[in-house]
Design an enzyme around this catalytic site. Sequence first.
Site, short mmCIF file in Angstrom:
data_model
loop_
_atom_site.label_atom_id
_atom_site.label_comp_id
_atom_site.label_asym_id
_atom_site.label_seq_id
_atom_site.Cartn_x
_atom_site.Cartn_y
_atom_site.Cartn_z
N GLU A 114 26.47 23.67 30.42
CA GLU A 114 27.48 23.50 31.44
C GLU A 114 28.89 23.59 30.86
O GLU A 114 29.79 24.19 31.46
CB GLU A 114 27.29 22.17 32.17
CG GLU A 114 28.34 21.87 33.23
CD GLU A 114 28.37 22.87 34.38
OE1 GLU A 114 29.34 22.82 35.18
OE2 GLU A 114 27.45 23.70 34.49
N ARG A 163 36.31 30.46 48.50
CA ARG A 163 35.01 31.15 48.53
C ARG A 163 35.01 32.41 47.67
O ARG A 163 33.95 32.97 47.37
CB ARG A 163 34.65 31.52 49.97
CG ARG A 163 34.42 30.31 50.85
CD ARG A 163 34.16 30.71 52.29
NE ARG A 163 32.89 31.37 52.46
CZ ARG A 163 31.73 30.73 52.66
NH1 ARG A 163 31.69 29.42 52.69
NH2 ARG A 163 30.61 31.40 52.82
N HIS A 177 17.93 31.21 13.81
CA HIS A 177 17.09 32.30 14.26
C HIS A 177 17.91 33.44 14.85
O HIS A 177 17.51 34.09 15.81
CB HIS A 177 16.06 31.79 15.27
CG HIS A 177 15.15 30.75 14.71
ND1 HIS A 177 14.07 31.05 13.91
CD2 HIS A 177 15.19 29.40 14.79
CE1 HIS A 177 13.46 29.94 13.54
NE2 HIS A 177 14.13 28.92 14.06
N LYS A 208 31.69 26.30 32.09
CA LYS A 208 33.02 25.91 32.56
C LYS A 208 34.11 26.71 31.86
O LYS A 208 35.06 27.17 32.47
CB LYS A 208 33.26 24.41 32.31
CG LYS A 208 32.69 23.50 33.34
CD LYS A 208 33.38 23.66 34.67
CE LYS A 208 32.42 23.48 35.81
NZ LYS A 208 31.39 24.48 35.97
N CYS A 217 32.57 35.95 51.00
CA CYS A 217 33.54 36.20 52.06
C CYS A 217 33.77 35.05 53.04
O CYS A 217 32.90 34.23 53.28
CB CYS A 217 33.08 37.41 52.86
SG CYS A 217 32.51 38.80 51.89
N GLU A 223 33.86 30.73 32.83
CA GLU A 223 34.11 31.17 34.20
C GLU A 223 35.57 31.05 34.60
O GLU A 223 36.02 31.77 35.50
CB GLU A 223 33.21 30.41 35.19
CG GLU A 223 33.49 28.93 35.34
CD GLU A 223 32.49 28.25 36.28
OE1 GLU A 223 31.83 28.95 37.07
OE2 GLU A 223 32.36 27.02 36.20
N TRP A 229 34.84 39.77 49.67
CA TRP A 229 34.41 39.85 48.27
C TRP A 229 33.56 41.10 48.15
O TRP A 229 32.50 41.21 48.76
CB TRP A 229 33.60 38.60 47.91
CG TRP A 229 33.34 38.41 46.44
CD1 TRP A 229 34.13 37.79 45.53
CD2 TRP A 229 32.17 38.84 45.72
NE1 TRP A 229 33.54 37.79 44.29
CE2 TRP A 229 32.34 38.43 44.38
CE3 TRP A 229 31.01 39.51 46.07
CZ2 TRP A 229 31.37 38.67 43.40
CZ3 TRP A 229 30.06 39.77 45.10
CH2 TRP A 229 30.25 39.35 43.79
N ASN A 280 30.02 38.83 56.80
CA ASN A 280 29.67 38.24 55.51
C ASN A 280 28.18 38.46 55.31
O ASN A 280 27.38 38.15 56.18
CB ASN A 280 29.99 36.74 55.48
CG ASN A 280 29.72 36.12 54.13
OD1 ASN A 280 29.57 36.82 53.13
ND2 ASN A 280 29.64 34.81 54.09
N GLY A 281 27.80 39.03 54.16
CA GLY A 281 26.39 39.28 53.89
C GLY A 281 26.16 40.71 53.43
O GLY A 281 27.10 41.43 53.09
N LYS A 284 32.80 30.75 45.57
CA LYS A 284 32.31 29.37 45.59
C LYS A 284 30.90 29.28 46.12
O LYS A 284 30.04 28.62 45.56
CB LYS A 284 33.25 28.51 46.44
CG LYS A 284 32.86 27.04 46.51
CD LYS A 284 32.98 26.37 45.16
CE LYS A 284 32.68 24.89 45.22
NZ LYS A 284 32.68 24.28 43.88
#
Length: 608
Positions: free
Chosen positions: A481, A27, A504, A485, A2, A488, A75, A101-102, A603
């Site tokens: 990575e 964010r 395996h 990328k 948020c 996401e 969020w 926020n939190g 973010k």
Amino acid sequence: MCGIVGYIGTHQAAPVLLDGLAKLEYRGYDSAGIAVYDGEKIRMEKAVGRLKVLEELTQDGATLPGTVGIGHTRWATHGVPSDLNAHPHFNHDHSIVVVHNGIIENYLKLKKKLAGKGYEFLSETDTEVIAHMLDYYYKGDPLDAISKVMHRMEGSYGLGIMFRDHPDEVYAVRKDSPLIVGTSPEGNLIASDVPAVLKYTRDVYYLENEEIVKLTRDGLHFYNIDEEELEKEATHIDWDMNAAEKGGYEHFMLKEMHEQPKAVKDTLTPRIKNGDVVIEELGMTDEEIRAIRKIFIVACGSAYHTGVTSKYIFEKLARIPVEVDLASEFRYRDPILPENTLVVIVSQSGETADTLAALRLAKEKGVRTLGIVNVVGSSIAREADNVMYTWAGPEIAVATTKAYSTQLIAQYLLAMKFAKVRGTVSQNDFDAMIQSLERLPEQISLLLSHKENVQRFANRYLAAEHVFFIGRGIDYAISMEGSLKLKEISYIHSEAYAAGELKHGTISLIEDGRLVVAVLTQPELYKKTISNIQEVKTRGAFVMAVTTVGNTEVEKVADYVVYLPETNPIFANSLAIIPLQLFGYYVSIGRGLDVDKPRNLAKSVTVE
């Protein structure tokens, strides 16, 4: 997560709030709202969806007149995205309004107590509990009410608060959730991050844990949780304003990919002096470096992937055992941290909740900590024993590119410093590595200049449902990575596997037309990985290979090959990741997606 913005000054507040929230869109959020005092009452508008919905609803703020206000992009954690659950939240008579926020961990207990005293709740959020708690303890003194509520809440919070009875004041509170205060002749501001205030001021204060600030039009007053006034010093922000704008690029992500050569150079150059690696901010003597017996690298997401690469490099060069931990796992597994251990904490924002908690755990256990962060003055930067900044500049796109690349550089330098001091690398090899590092910015630029080739290939796979990345050693770390990328920002299911693990179980997922991206940058592993490529080709896979110039043998088994400039293999990640970033980007825009703001992601992850 948020975003919070607050303003009190001489301008109309609503346009300032909307502008600040727009700077915090990176964010991650699913709804937005603003509240403004109009001279008689606090008026509020909220809307689900992108900020433009709220802008249209308020006619760019014109329908909410007044020079004092707070705003929020939410969020969702407690309660689905909805107008009702969106922030801000009122108390029962709309005399107190809060943005948050939190996560309040004991909100159910507090909610039950308040319900027993007759308070009614309209939303599913933990934030509405804060508004009613403030109402319960408010007896005319906002500071006293805020202090009492802070003493009773458990969890993390950054708060912006307005009281109708105190129309010339805005309050803000911080505990484990970032919050800054900006000051200017035209008014004072609060925000979750620096970009929201850069248009108005370069002078900011960083709130510490359990600190409160009262903003008026012409002043700031800071307090601790016990209402004792504090003295704080401002920090001047030197960012170029254009660094937080797109600058002609279609997306922030593309712009930030193209900023990687400069960011890498900015992180590298100050730490290479007269052919040596000099890390003054490390704060360790040669004797202390030689005494280190174990290193933990702790991080989340892409930062964790840089740690996986660094493990190979540290152990190869400095001969120190390294463990790489996901921060969320490290903090809950009761790690064994023997004497002479160094814990390296890696985070772009310096506010990542799990990573910050891991840092505090390490400090509690009495071991030395080093933060590798991008944001100056962030919580990890302030709390670690020492901090190494990556100098990537503001990174707005949710999917990291230049922050990842600069975190790699910082850790390369750290490994080389340790190896040199411990005498585990020859002078000739060390000099060659310095030369390889200094060539990286130009080589990254070269790879970016050929982005159209990657775009053409990516356009063939816009409809892919599953993609697999494989590699060995450092190439496995690169694959992790590259896979992240893609998934996401494109929402394509993607996984990375150590190539030797294919037999395996994973190879059962390979079928005709399945795209497999193979990374081959380590000469001693070429033949092994080529064998793995042959295994997936036999089962119908289409293979994209990323390898170094001269490894033409891969053309016999791969369908498409990206060649990288020659570099020391231990630094190959810095080059190999570029075509993989580009591939993820072009697949995503080809699918018509918002690359900078992928769904469900934020973010800066400031909650667990």
